[in-house]
Design a protein around this motif. Structure first.
Motif, PDB file in Angstrom:
ATOM      1  N   ARG A   3      98.254  14.886   5.490  1.00 38.01           N
ATOM      2  CA  ARG A   3      97.793  14.061   4.378  1.00 38.01           C
ATOM      3  C   ARG A   3      98.124  14.730   3.048  1.00 38.01           C
ATOM      4  N   GLU A 116      93.541   4.865  14.520  1.00 37.37           N
ATOM      5  CA  GLU A 116      93.781   5.754  15.588  1.00 37.37           C
ATOM      6  C   GLU A 116      94.176   6.762  14.997  1.00 37.37           C
ATOM      7  N   LEU A 117      93.842   7.834  15.808  1.00 38.23           N
ATOM      8  CA  LEU A 117      94.236   9.300  15.430  1.00 38.23           C
ATOM      9  C   LEU A 117      95.983   9.623  15.656  1.00 38.23           C
ATOM     10  N   THR A 118      96.512  10.633  15.067  1.00 37.68           N
ATOM     11  CA  THR A 118      97.682  10.894  15.073  1.00 37.68           C
ATOM     12  C   THR A 118      98.143  11.218  16.532  1.00 37.68           C
ATOM     13  N   PRO A 119      99.028  10.610  17.255  1.00 36.48           N
ATOM     14  CA  PRO A 119      99.404  10.793  18.523  1.00 36.48           C
ATOM     15  C   PRO A 119      99.344  12.065  18.709  1.00 36.48           C
ATOM     16  N   TYR A 152      88.351   6.787   6.776  1.00 36.48           N
ATOM     17  CA  TYR A 152      89.408   6.809   6.379  1.00 36.48           C
ATOM     18  C   TYR A 152      89.807   7.156   4.939  1.00 36.48           C
ATOM     19  N   TYR A 156      90.639  11.049   4.876  1.00 36.34           N
ATOM     20  CA  TYR A 156      91.993  11.273   4.902  1.00 36.34           C
ATOM     21  C   TYR A 156      92.669  11.057   3.469  1.00 36.34           C
TER      22      TYR A 156
ATOM     23  N   LEU B  57      90.515  14.220  12.063  1.00 34.64           N
ATOM     24  CA  LEU B  57      90.556  13.030  11.410  1.00 34.64           C
ATOM     25  C   LEU B  57      91.827  13.043  10.572  1.00 34.64           C
ATOM     26  N   ASP B  58      92.939  12.906  11.589  1.00 38.95           N
ATOM     27  CA  ASP B  58      94.272  12.707  10.768  1.00 38.95           C
ATOM     28  C   ASP B  58      94.751  11.538  11.556  1.00 38.95           C
ATOM     29  N   PHE B  59      95.133  10.605  10.717  1.00 35.79           N
ATOM     30  CA  PHE B  59      95.362   9.210  11.350  1.00 35.79           C
ATOM     31  C   PHE B  59      96.735   8.888  11.548  1.00 35.79           C
ATOM     32  N   LYS B  60      97.013   7.959  12.559  1.00 37.15           N
ATOM     33  CA  LYS B  60      98.377   7.594  12.924  1.00 37.15           C
ATOM     34  C   LYS B  60      99.080   6.755  11.884  1.00 37.15           C
TER      35      LYS B  60
END
Lengths: 204, 333
Positions: A3, A116-119, A152, A156, B57-60
């Motif tokens: 981010r 959704e979280l990072t894969p 978010y 984020y 909490l790092d999002f897709k």
């Protein structure tokens, strides 16, 4: 972390871009676009997983910004202002498409905010981190759209609670409350996680 | 920072200054937390847990094609350019006195006449690291390099062909005859003017200078408000420096100046400073030279722009120096 942090320097830079835009500087407008379009696209897609629809909204937001540059009144950070504009435009579109029952239903479904979280394949992690990740993923599924949106924007995108509350038409207090409830869910679902610190202290 | 000694993980998770620090540990005003953590506070473990949660909490990111953003920007530019013909404000006037009415009517008429005389421009632009081809209404082809734009008045393009550019562009001007007379085509770049009669040339314009490379045909390169002008022949390269106010001319190989259209930059005995300036114009990065010896060193070679990773490696070999890119900055030492 992938981010982009939002600091006071960035905020200052944005304010000067807006001043240039007010004095008809199209290059400054392009700079602002290039700076935020990726983040705004990602944000928009959380509401509707439909890129052409999001594109239409982003188009309207930026055309509006330029057309109304002389009477712009921005009371929050510029970044937060752009996020709010995108949010309003998208919710308006959803309302028009009647995909939306009611925006005011306090914690009801109202709108969707898919998070959704990072894969897993993209992050390096050890066993305990993997476990935490799994638990957070489970919690996310239990949260309401509003709670997810606050998470978010705060964790984020780095917007502050005051700006988030303004964007979501909440009082700062209500915003904190939403956040508190989300964290409480986290606490319930992750046994031991939040007391682990205290535990470790006594074990020493 | 006394109150933090009683904090639990959830309190840290709600603390704005704590979150800001986790997101940006180097940020202004955030270092106090680093100091606090290093001082071994009783609630360090709880804070550690909160850090881990926030980091998780790092999002897709949804997949979006690379040309999406450029395409959308062009659509926005287009709408804005078209929108200028729509009245910005609708005036509603309440008329009580005939006299006032007449005066206001006069004003409105003036305003209307003025408004309709306002040119309406069509605008094309490219973001950093992108190249695009556009066609003007007269079928002239314009290839825009990164961070460049071309603008023309669409109402007037039929009788006088005039375009304004910023950045760098390559023109293939279509030859147009009206009643047996060749129609001029003018390109304005900064305070310079290039007048052509159907030809192929490259223009590169920065705040300080404008450079024109002619591939075919004939153009007149002149400076607004000055006598300086040059009739260019194929393979002529003209360079105008604002500070010096003069045009210098030499012969050059057009390929050297137009390779960017194939997403390449070619350099022959260019100083490292020149190379960096060219890449800065294309990518928008800031280049920092940490070694004075590099300033005067010259290099020759070709840089492929499409794979940035590979490009930095080639650059490092070309310069025989370490090239490190961090965010928007490229440090060479």
């Amino acid at each position: 972390m992938t981010r982009t942090p939002f600091d006071s320097h960035t905020a200052q830079e944005d304010r000067s871009l807006i001043i240039q835009i007010r004095s008809d500087d199209y290059a400054a407008f392009t700079l602002l676009y290039n700076k935020y379009i990726r983040q705004l696209t990602q944000y928009g897609l959380k509401f509707i997983p439909d890129l052409p629809a999001v594109e239409d909204c982003l188009h309207d937001v930026f055309v509006w910004l330029w057309t109304n540059r002389h009477k712009l009144q921005i009371h929050s950070s510029v970044k937060s202002y752009l996020f709010k504009s995108v949010r309003t435009t998208i919710l308006h579109l959803l309302q028009k498409q009647q995909r939306l029952q009611s925006l005011n239903a306090d914690d009801g479904p109202g709108y969707r905010f898919e998070l959704e979280l990072t894969p897993e394949s993209l992050v390096e992690q050890n066993e305990s981190q993997r476990q935490l990740r799994q638990q957070i993923e489970n919690v996310l599924q239990k949260l309401t759209a509003k709670q997810k949106e606050v998470i978010y924007l705060r964790y984020y995108e780095g917007l502050n609670f005051e700006d988030i509350a303004r964007n979501m038409n909440l009082s700062v207090k209500a915003c904190y409350k939403l956040m508190g409830r989300a964290i409480a869910t986290l606490k319930e679902s992750i046994p031991g996680v939040l007391s682990i610190g205290i535990l470790l202290m006594y074990c020493r | 920072m006394d109150k933090y000694s009683t904090y639990q993980t959830e309190d840290f998770l709600k603390d704005e200054s704590f979150i800001n620090w986790v997101l940006d540990p180097e940020g202004a005003g955030n270092q106090a937390w680093t100091t606090w953590m290093n001082s071994g506070p009783a609630t360090k473990e709880a804070a550690q847990k909160a850090i881990e949660i926030i980091r998780t909490l790092d999002f897709k990111k949804e997949a979006v094609a690379g040309d999406f953003y450029g395409g959308l920007k062009q659509r926005i530019d287009h709408t804005i350019a078209m929108g200028q013909t729509v009245p910005a404000k609708r005036r509603t006037i309440q008329l009580s006195w005939l006299k006032a009415a007449a005066a206001i009517a006069g004003l409105i008429l003036l305003g209307w006449v003025f408004f309709n005389r306002k040119p309406s421009y069509t605008y094309f632009s490219t973001p950093y690291a992108a190249i695009k081809t556009v066609w003007l209404p007269d079928s002239t082809e314009v290839v825009l390099n990164a961070n460049s734009s071309v603008r023309y008045n669409k109402n007037r393009l039929n009788n006088t062909r005039e375009v304004l550019i910023t950045g760098e562009a390559f023109f293939k001007v279509r030859h147009v005859d009206i009643n047996g007379k060749a129609q001029a085509f003018k390109v304005y770049a900064g305070n310079t003017e290039i007048e052509v009669l159907g030809t192929e040339f490259n223009v590169r314009s920065t705040h300080e200078a404008t450079a024109v490379m002619l591939r075919a045909g004939k153009v007149r390169f002149s400076i607004t408000g000055s006598d300086a002008e040059k009739i260019m022949q194929p393979n002529d390269y003209c360079f105008y420096n604002k500070a010096q106010g003069t045009i210098s001319t030499r012969t050059a190989d057009p390929v050297m100046f137009t390779s960017w259209m194939e997403h390449k930059y070619r350099f022959e005995n260019a100083t490292i400073k020149e190379v960096c300036e060219t890449l800065k114009a294309y990518f928008g990065y800031d280049f920092i030279l940490r070694n004075d010896a590099l300033n005067t060193q010259t290099v020759s070679g070709t840089l492929e722009l499409q794979n940035e990773q590979v490009m930095w490696q080639v650059l490092s070999e070309l310069f025989n120096a370490k090239v490190a890119k961090q965010g928007n900055q490229v440090v060479i030492q």
